[in-house]
Design a protein around this motif. Structure first.
Motif, PDB file in Angstrom:
ATOM      1  N   ALA A  26       1.211   5.571 -16.691  1.00  0.00           N
ATOM      2  CA  ALA A  26       0.989   5.606 -15.244  1.00  0.00           C
ATOM      3  C   ALA A  26      -0.479   5.296 -14.982  1.00  0.00           C
ATOM      4  CB  ALA A  26       1.355   6.967 -14.657  1.00  0.00           C
ATOM      5  N   TYR A  28      -3.329   4.397 -11.876  1.00  0.00           N
ATOM      6  CA  TYR A  28      -3.545   4.513 -10.438  1.00  0.00           C
ATOM      7  C   TYR A  28      -4.629   3.538 -10.001  1.00  0.00           C
ATOM      8  CZ  TYR A  28      -0.516   8.522 -10.594  1.00  0.00           C
ATOM      9  OH  TYR A  28       0.579   9.326 -10.760  1.00  0.00           O
ATOM     10  N   THR A  61       4.030   2.133 -15.018  1.00  0.00           N
ATOM     11  CA  THR A  61       4.032   1.926 -13.575  1.00  0.00           C
ATOM     12  C   THR A  61       2.593   1.973 -13.071  1.00  0.00           C
ATOM     13  OG1 THR A  61       6.213   2.930 -13.295  1.00  0.00           O
ATOM     14  CG2 THR A  61       4.822   2.780 -11.340  1.00  0.00           C
ATOM     15  N   TYR A  63       0.487   2.489  -9.804  1.00  0.00           N
ATOM     16  CA  TYR A  63       0.705   3.082  -8.492  1.00  0.00           C
ATOM     17  C   TYR A  63      -0.411   2.681  -7.533  1.00  0.00           C
ATOM     18  CZ  TYR A  63       4.251   6.116 -10.581  1.00  0.00           C
ATOM     19  OH  TYR A  63       5.370   6.595 -11.215  1.00  0.00           O
ATOM     20  N   ALA A  65      -2.017   3.655  -3.987  1.00  0.00           N
ATOM     21  CA  ALA A  65      -2.012   4.828  -3.124  1.00  0.00           C
ATOM     22  C   ALA A  65      -2.905   4.697  -1.902  1.00  0.00           C
ATOM     23  CB  ALA A  65      -2.429   6.067  -3.928  1.00  0.00           C
ATOM     24  N   GLN A  91       4.562   2.262  -4.804  1.00  0.00           N
ATOM     25  CA  GLN A  91       3.753   3.066  -3.898  1.00  0.00           C
ATOM     26  C   GLN A  91       3.680   4.493  -4.436  1.00  0.00           C
ATOM     27  OE1 GLN A  91       6.609   2.323  -0.905  1.00  0.00           O
ATOM     28  NE2 GLN A  91       5.323   0.919   0.265  1.00  0.00           N
ATOM     29  N   ASN A  92       2.486   5.052  -4.448  1.00  0.00           N
ATOM     30  CA  ASN A  92       2.352   6.449  -4.834  1.00  0.00           C
ATOM     31  C   ASN A  92       2.960   7.334  -3.750  1.00  0.00           C
ATOM     32  OD1 ASN A  92       1.434   8.528  -6.598  1.00  0.00           O
ATOM     33  ND2 ASN A  92      -0.244   8.939  -5.185  1.00  0.00           N
ATOM     34  N   SER A 118      10.334   2.067  -1.586  1.00  0.00           N
ATOM     35  CA  SER A 118      10.475   3.514  -1.422  1.00  0.00           C
ATOM     36  C   SER A 118      11.909   3.942  -1.139  1.00  0.00           C
ATOM     37  CB  SER A 118       9.579   3.991  -0.274  1.00  0.00           C
ATOM     38  OG  SER A 118       9.930   3.325   0.928  1.00  0.00           O
TER      39      SER A 118
END
Length: 237
Positions: A26, A28, A61, A63, A65, A91-92, A118
């Motif tokens: 993961a 970000y 993934t 993310y 945010a 999308q986070n 989402s």
């Protein structure tokens, strides 16, 4: 001993030149306030797409945010760029904005990647007036994710056959007929890979996608009758 050290040195050098696959499942990414010297965690996100991708392991993934990845010049979004496979961009939690925004005059080329929505209809890519989107091979847009065309005659170049069952949702603000949407290239039966999400229509308008040579166009038609095409129609329509 010298031979062993030489082999080790050559191996390390090769790995540095080739670029190792990342180790994070993961990552970000904050295109607005991140920093590429950060670790890529939720608390310390990176800023650039390239840095985020370099940290990603197989099946990772990335993310988003705090804003979309800006594509302001020709840019390739290839999930396999650093050797990792099955990269997803999502999308986070709590973020409902775009994943990628292609600016006027720029071209965004996507391949080997999944863009995850989402679960409710929402634009994940926006193609601004004068921009171009190129969809290569192995590109999936899932969970009700959409491609938004924001004006002008936005071409979408389909250069690779989409994954089995993939149907890209096109959301458009067009209100006049004859707008070129997709350059289908050599992809067979291109219309099967797109579905039109109708703009806010009026009581006298309806919209449809139609293939004109190798170009898929959006047409606005008056409502008030039934259209029959004995050659190319389908009673499932």
């Amino acid at each position: 001993m010298k031979k062993i050290l030489l082999i080790i040195g050559l191996t390390i050098g090769f790995m540095q030149m080739a670029g190792a696959i990342g180790t994070m499942s993961a990552v970000y990414l904050n295109p607005i306030g991140g920093n590429d010297s950060n670790a890529g965690t939720l608390t310390y996100p990176v800023q650039s797409w390239d840095k985020a991708l370099s940290l990603a392991a197989d099946d990772a993934t990335i993310y988003l945010a705090w804003g979309a990845v800006p594509i302001t010049s020709d840019m390739t979004i290839d999930g396999g760029q650093y050797g990792a496979s099955n990269i997803t961009v999502a999308q986070n939690s709590g973020y409902t904005g775009l994943l990628f925004a292609i600016a006027d005059g720029a071209t965004g080329t996507f391949s080997n990647i999944t863009l995850k929505g989402s679960g409710t209809a929402h634009a994940l890519i926006t193609v601004n007036g004068g921009a171009t989107l190129t969809i290569g091979g192995s590109v999936s847009i899932t969970d009700e994710g959409q491609i938004s065309l924001d004006g002008g005659s936005n071409p979408i170049n389909l250069t690779g056959t989409p994954p089995s069952g993939m149907k890209y949702q096109i959301l458009t603000a067009y209100t006049s007929e004859g707008r070129a949407i997709v350059n289908a290239g050599s992809v067979s039966s291109p219309l099967q890979y797109f579905t039109l999400v109708e703009p806010a229509s009026t009581a006298v308008s309806a919209y449809e996608l139609a293939l004109d040579g190798t170009i898929i166009r959006l047409y606005e038609r008056a409502v008030g009758g039934v259209y029959i095409d004995p050659s190319n129609g389908d009673d499932a329509n």
